[in-house]
Design an enzyme around this catalytic site. Structure first.
Site, short mmCIF file in Angstrom:
data_model
loop_
_atom_site.label_atom_id
_atom_site.label_comp_id
_atom_site.label_asym_id
_atom_site.label_seq_id
_atom_site.Cartn_x
_atom_site.Cartn_y
_atom_site.Cartn_z
N GLU A 62 0.73 -1.12 -5.21
CA GLU A 62 -0.58 -0.29 -5.11
C GLU A 62 -0.12 1.14 -5.54
O GLU A 62 0.11 1.94 -4.85
CB GLU A 62 -1.24 -0.25 -3.94
CG GLU A 62 -2.57 0.48 -3.63
CD GLU A 62 -2.61 2.08 -3.42
OE1 GLU A 62 -3.37 2.67 -3.71
OE2 GLU A 62 -1.49 2.17 -2.65
N ASP A 95 -11.59 2.38 -3.43
CA ASP A 95 -11.22 3.73 -3.61
C ASP A 95 -11.93 4.49 -4.45
O ASP A 95 -12.85 4.03 -5.22
CB ASP A 95 -9.75 3.80 -3.86
CG ASP A 95 -8.80 4.38 -2.61
OD1 ASP A 95 -9.37 5.03 -1.77
OD2 ASP A 95 -7.67 4.22 -2.66
N ASP A 140 0.81 -1.24 0.06
CA ASP A 140 0.04 -0.04 -0.09
C ASP A 140 0.92 1.21 0.15
O ASP A 140 1.96 1.40 0.65
CB ASP A 140 -1.08 -0.12 1.36
CG ASP A 140 -1.89 1.12 1.19
OD1 ASP A 140 -2.72 1.19 0.55
OD2 ASP A 140 -1.67 2.22 2.14
N ARG A 187 -16.85 7.65 -0.09
CA ARG A 187 -16.31 6.34 -0.55
C ARG A 187 -16.93 5.06 0.00
O ARG A 187 -16.92 4.15 -0.70
CB ARG A 187 -14.79 6.16 -0.35
CG ARG A 187 -14.00 7.20 -1.26
CD ARG A 187 -12.26 7.18 -0.94
NE ARG A 187 -12.16 7.38 0.46
CZ ARG A 187 -10.80 7.59 0.73
NH1 ARG A 187 -10.03 7.10 0.22
NH2 ARG A 187 -10.58 7.67 2.04
#
Length: 554
Positions: free
Chosen positions: A338, A408, A296, A532
């Site tokens: 990511e 996301d 991440d 989100r």
């Protein structure tokens, strides 16, 4: 950063270091792992040593004894190899024989939050028949590690890398789930947050308590001089909810670098102790049965004054060294980047540099995702065709993860150059996409919502489930049978590209049954400020039960 291409002396030093290390390493490896496994361990290290030693020398050679550092890191790796359970060693052997196992056409991915899908890890185990029915061979469970209490960026503010979120279960539950997944031929992907920890993490608590070794784990400045200099070129990730990139922390005696939120403290990856701690974390997760680590926020790992502090060369070197070392103990482990970055920078996370250097095995094809939505709204595929043609091919030993939605928001990564190649204005097209998918554009069928809208610049991103963005929700509300048929065709068409592009196609939970936006997303006070959660609904198992009814939407 030094250039690795023209460093024969560096290679000579790496060879000398290996020669000095090998005799003792072979003896220790055989003693810990047995003659056969010990020799395999040494062979893997010999194969990987250049991919490890060269990056480590560039990253840390000026601040530490390189030979001592490498010896220490190899000791960490040997401990992990000795602790690796037998079933995982057997899986390693299979993957060493077939190193392209993740590139096979049978790979089908599914991504979800464990709690939103089935409550707990034990609940996920109870739903594995559903995933097997879908043909899933790759399961990405969104952040599982123990987060801080209260706001936690959707689980990405990790307070303990060594524990599972107690609301989901325990590490024993994780191991049992991984074992059952492996028995079904399903690989498990888990998030590892590399850029930062929660301020409640043990490392941060020890830093606050005055331990200088752990204070050096974080980027702390005594006054605003350096933060102000950095912020001249730093973009804000969450300008509405977390403006700025530094937070004053009185108990730390200064300003802490906080790229994302004030409770997420950026780690100092120029510190070899941080590298070592993250290596141990990766190996522990691998030994719990994790097959793929989603790295991440990997573009943010290295900071350089006068830049946006993203995609710096050293970030790639960190990943290369971690990959080389983890493969020695757990050769079946994969890295997934990511990296939601510009197209010309994306393929570098797969090792496509001036010369190939093994880095991540998988990366999200963010460009394909954006261009699919663009083509749908504009009813024009020329931009997609031109943009994808410019994308450098991935190295043959790596692959894309292709997707249409994720947890996301969707940011419109359409460059002005690509837009101009088809006669469009980049700013105008990005504004059109926001208007279209938020339902503002005349004739739009979409039911998305603007995320982080900046009224001054016109910049924004989009939240919303696939069904909502494709027009399924609008058609259902209007009881429009023809509109529903067209909306379903849109969803199927988009996913047909995702599944045929190459790599691992990834289904976002609920898309397989056209699950819509969560109408109650803001009811939870912890979520109310972040729309989100509109596209993070709980799985509707009653709807899923209708999937065998040929007259039902599902």
């Amino acid at each position: 950063m030094a250039d690795l291409r023209s460093q024969p002396l560096r290679r000579e030093r790496a060879a000398a270091l290996l020669a000095a290390l090998l005799p003792g390493l072979r003896e220790r490896a055989r003693a810990r792992l047995g003659e056969l496994e010990g020799e395999a361990f040494v062979a893997r290290f010999e194969q990987a040593h250049l991919d490890v030693v060269e990056p480590l020398e560039v990253l840390f050679g000026s601040r530490t004894d390189l030979a001592a550092l490498v010896a220490d890191l190899v000791g960490v790796v040997l401990d992990a190899a000795a602790a690796r359970p037998l079933p995982l060693r057997l899986l390693d052997r299979r993957r060493e024989v077939d190193p392209g196992w993740f590139q096979r056409s049978r790979m089908v991915g599914y991504a979800c939050y464990a709690d939103r899908f089935a409550g707990t890890l034990a609940g996920v185990r109870e739903r594995l028949d559903y995933l097997s029915e879908l043909g899933v061979t790759y399961l990405h469970l969104m952040p599982l590690l123990a987060p801080r209490e209260g706001p936690n960026d959707g689980g990405y503010a990790v307070a303990d890398y060594g524990a599972v979120d107690p609301r989901l279960g325990t590490t024993a539950d994780l191991e049992e789930l991984a074992a059952e997944l492996h028995g079904r031929g399903i690989a498990l992907c888990v998030d590892l947050v590399l850029n930062h920890t929660a301020r409640e993490h043990a490392w941060a608590r020890r830093a606050v308590a005055g331990d200088p070794a752990y204070r050096d784990f974080y980027l702390v400045f005594p006054d605003r001089t350096e933060p102000d200099a950095y912020e001249r070129t730093l973009p804000e990730v969450f300008p509405d909810i977390a403006p700025g990139s530094f937070t004053h922390v009185p108990e730390m005696g200064g300003w802490v670098w906080t790229t994302f939120n004030d409770y997420q403290w950026d780690l100092d990856h120029a510190n070899p102790a941080v590298f070592r701690a993250m290596l141990a974390t990766m190996l522990a997760l691998a030994n719990h049965g994790v097959d793929v680590l989603r790295l991440d926020a990997v573009p943010f790992l290295w900071k350089r004054l006068g830049t946006d502090c993203q995609n710096q060369p050293e970030a790639h070197l960190l990943v290369q060294a971690w990959r080389g070392l983890t493969r020695v103990a757990a050769p079946g482990l994969l890295f997934k980047a990511e990296a939601i970055v510009a197209p010309e920078m994306l393929v570098q996370y797969l090792g496509a540099h001036d010369r190939f250097r093994p880095e991540c095995d998988l990366a999200y094809n963010n460009q394909l995702m954006v261009l699919l939505w663009s083509s749908l709204a504009a009813r024009d595929a020329r931009l997609a065709s031109r943009s994808l043609a410019r994308l450098r091919p991935e190295p043959p030993t790596t692959g894309w993860v292709t997707y249409l939605r994720c947890h996301d928001d969707i940011g419109w990564a359409v460059s002005d150059v690509d837009a101009g190649s088809v006669g469009w204005n980049g700013f105008t097209h990005r504004r059109f996409l926001n208007d279209f998918y938020s339902g503002r554009h005349p004739g739009s069928f979409a039911r998305g919502a603007l995320f982080q809208e900046n009224e001054q610049t016109g910049d924004a991103r989009i939240s919303g489930m696939t069904a909502a963005l494709c027009g399924i929700e609008a058609a259902l509300d209007a009881d429009d049978a023809g509109g529903l048929e067209a909306a379903l065709r849109r969803l199927e068409t988009l996913y047909s590209v995702v599944f045929s592009f190459g790599g691992i196609p990834l289904l976002w939970m609920g898309d397989e049954i056209a699950l819509g936006n969560d109408p109650a997303w803001a009811a939870d006070p912890a979520h109310a400020g972040d729309n989100r959660w509109l596209h993070r609904p709980r799985m509707d198992w009653a709807a899923a039960a209708r999937r065998r009814d040929p007259t039902a939407l599902e």
